[in-house]
Write an enzyme that holds these catalytic residues in place. Structure first.
Site, PDB file in Angstrom:
ATOM      1  N   GLY A 124      49.090 -12.205 106.445  1.00 32.24           N
ATOM      2  CA  GLY A 124      48.518 -11.692 105.193  1.00 32.24           C
ATOM      3  C   GLY A 124      47.168 -11.045 105.423  1.00 32.24           C
ATOM      4  N   GLY A 158      46.675 -15.541 111.630  1.00 30.95           N
ATOM      5  CA  GLY A 158      46.704 -16.978 111.363  1.00 30.95           C
ATOM      6  C   GLY A 158      47.621 -17.724 112.310  1.00 30.95           C
ATOM      7  N   GLY A 183      50.873 -18.340 112.383  1.00 29.29           N
ATOM      8  CA  GLY A 183      52.102 -17.644 112.786  1.00 29.29           C
ATOM      9  C   GLY A 183      51.811 -16.591 113.843  1.00 29.29           C
ATOM     10  N   ASP A 235      43.144 -19.578 104.037  1.00 30.36           N
ATOM     11  CA  ASP A 235      43.513 -20.969 103.748  1.00 30.36           C
ATOM     12  C   ASP A 235      42.653 -21.987 104.499  1.00 30.36           C
ATOM     13  OD1 ASP A 235      45.582 -19.757 102.360  1.00 30.36           O
ATOM     14  OD2 ASP A 235      47.006 -19.965 104.010  1.00 30.36           O
ATOM     15  N   MET A 251      45.485 -20.348  95.854  1.00 32.50           N
ATOM     16  CA  MET A 251      46.276 -20.297  97.097  1.00 32.50           C
ATOM     17  C   MET A 251      45.822 -21.382  98.089  1.00 32.50           C
ATOM     18  SD  MET A 251      46.846 -16.306  97.964  1.00 32.50           S
ATOM     19  CE  MET A 251      48.183 -15.382  97.229  1.00 32.50           C
ATOM     20  N   HIS A 276      46.867 -13.001  94.457  1.00 35.34           N
ATOM     21  CA  HIS A 276      46.287 -12.177  95.521  1.00 35.34           C
ATOM     22  C   HIS A 276      44.886 -11.666  95.220  1.00 35.34           C
ATOM     23  CE1 HIS A 276      50.499 -12.368  96.639  1.00 35.34           C
ATOM     24  NE2 HIS A 276      50.071 -12.212  97.874  1.00 35.34           N
TER      25      HIS A 276
END
Ligand code: F6P
Length: 364
Positions: free
Chosen positions: A11, A117, A119, A142, A184, A288
């Site tokens: 993201g 991040g 991933g 996050d 989020m 978002h």
């Protein structure tokens, strides 16, 4: 000329452009390096024709305060799980990592800086194991990576969420309402916890502490019985009631390892109604907005520190590692350590003690 490739994956996140600019400016001080960027994570390398851009000082001039990423990004696909649409309309995936590494060699890429991040850093580790000279830069709003004290983008998201709480207070107080703000953070409650403390919320519900609806209702009623008749609840998108599942918008898809969370604010509102709450309630899903716009100064500074360090790691050939902030140092950790476990809120978290100290309810 030696070539270093920058990739932004996952993201978007406020501060990404400040990292890119810092890498390019630091590299410009070394005469023999050329910096290039792959468009839309590794897809730019995998596509035919290749989509890459040359990043010189002119290309990155003044981008440090711009949100998003000038290189674009995606959280789908990637070299190890490239999505393929079958004739019957279903999706499968193929591993194109070897092909991509060959292409990078052909393009004269000697080092890769992968900004992303958990991933993305798992992809970095797998590429490293295949011999790629890769360095990771942690990125996530996050703040769910254990290998760094903090990630750029997180403080901007907290700021935006706090401003949302401040705005909701005016309506909640005017209408004597219960206003529920969903933020989020995926399975980590950092944004919710920080925004609840900064915004003075009464109740904060986190993924790490499943809530008891009756306890939440008890607190709502207590607040209405006392002085002011309104309540702000900050709820993390990954929160859930005891014994219930997460609120999921969509399941894992081919090429995307994450389920999409969302909708828990409405779930909570209905649970409270069912439990007997008769106060006027409304929900807001911040979504978002938390990732958009201008990064705050803290995130620009951290992003710039990460960018400079990442390129210095390229110079020092510290491959297979990720940049990390360990106060007061900008240092590095192995990618393997970086992806080992997520950074979650627990009872040892100093801010939890603070929050409980000012009587924020976690519904537990
Ligand atoms: O990881 C960042 C994040 O914004 C999470 O907080 C959120 O759950 C997710 O990404 C949303 O992803 P997408 O933009 O794909 O909907």
């Amino acid at each position: 000329m030696k070539r270093c490739l920058i990739v932004t994956g996952g993201g978007d996140c406020p501060g990404l452009n400040a990292v890119i600019r810092a890498i390019v400016k630091r590299a410009a001080r070394e005469k023999e390096w050329e910096i290039i960027g792959s468009i839309e994570a590794f897809n730019g390398i995998l596509r035919e024709p290749t989509e890459i851009v040359i990043l010189d000082e002119k290309a990155v001039s003044g981008i440090h305060y711009r949100g998003g990423t000038i290189l674009q990004t995606t959280n789908k696909g990637g070299p190890f799980a490239w999505p393929i649409k079958e004739k019957d309309g279903s999706w499968s995936s193929v591993d194109r990592s070897d092909e991509m590494l060959r292409k990078m060699q052909y393009l004269g890429i000697e080092a890769v800086i992968n900004i992303g991040g958990d991933g993305s850093q798992r992809i970095s580790q797998k590429l490293f194991e295949k011999g790629c000279n890769i360095i990771g830069v942690p990125k996530t709003i996050d703040n769910d990576l254990t290998a760094t004290d903090s990630t750029f983008g997180f403080q901007t998201a907290v700021q935006i969420a706090t401003e949302a709480v401040d705005k909701l207070v005016t309506t909640a107080a005017s209408h004597n309402r219960v206003l529920i703000l969903e933020v989020m953070g995926r399975y980590a409650g950092w944004i919710a916890l920080n925004a609840a403390v900064a915004g003075g919320a009464e109740i904060c519900l986190l993924p790490e502490f499943p809530y008891d609806v009756n306890k939440v209702l008890e607190r709502v009623n207590r607040r209405f019985e006392r002085d002011r008749g309104f309540v702000i609840i900050v709820i993390s998108e990954g929160a859930r009631a005891i014994g219930k599942d997460f609120s999921i918008l969509s399941e894992v898809e081919i090429g995307n390892e994450n389920r999409r969370l969302g909708g828990v604010a409405n779930v909570l509102m209905h649970q409270l109604k069912e439990a007997g709450c008769d106060h006027s309630m409304r929900t807001t899903v911040l979504g978002h907005l938390q990732r958009g716009g201008v990064p705050i100064a803290y995130d620009r500074v951290l992003a710039t520190q990460f960018g400079v360090k990442a390129f210095e790691m390229v110079l020092d050939k510290e491959f297979g590692r990720m940049v990390s902030y360990r106060h007061p140092k900008i240092t590095s950790v192995s990618l393997q350590e970086a992806i080992r476990e997520p950074n979650l809120v627990d009872d040892e978290t100093a801010l939890m003690n603070t929050a409980r100290g000012i009587d924020i309810s976690f519904g537990d």
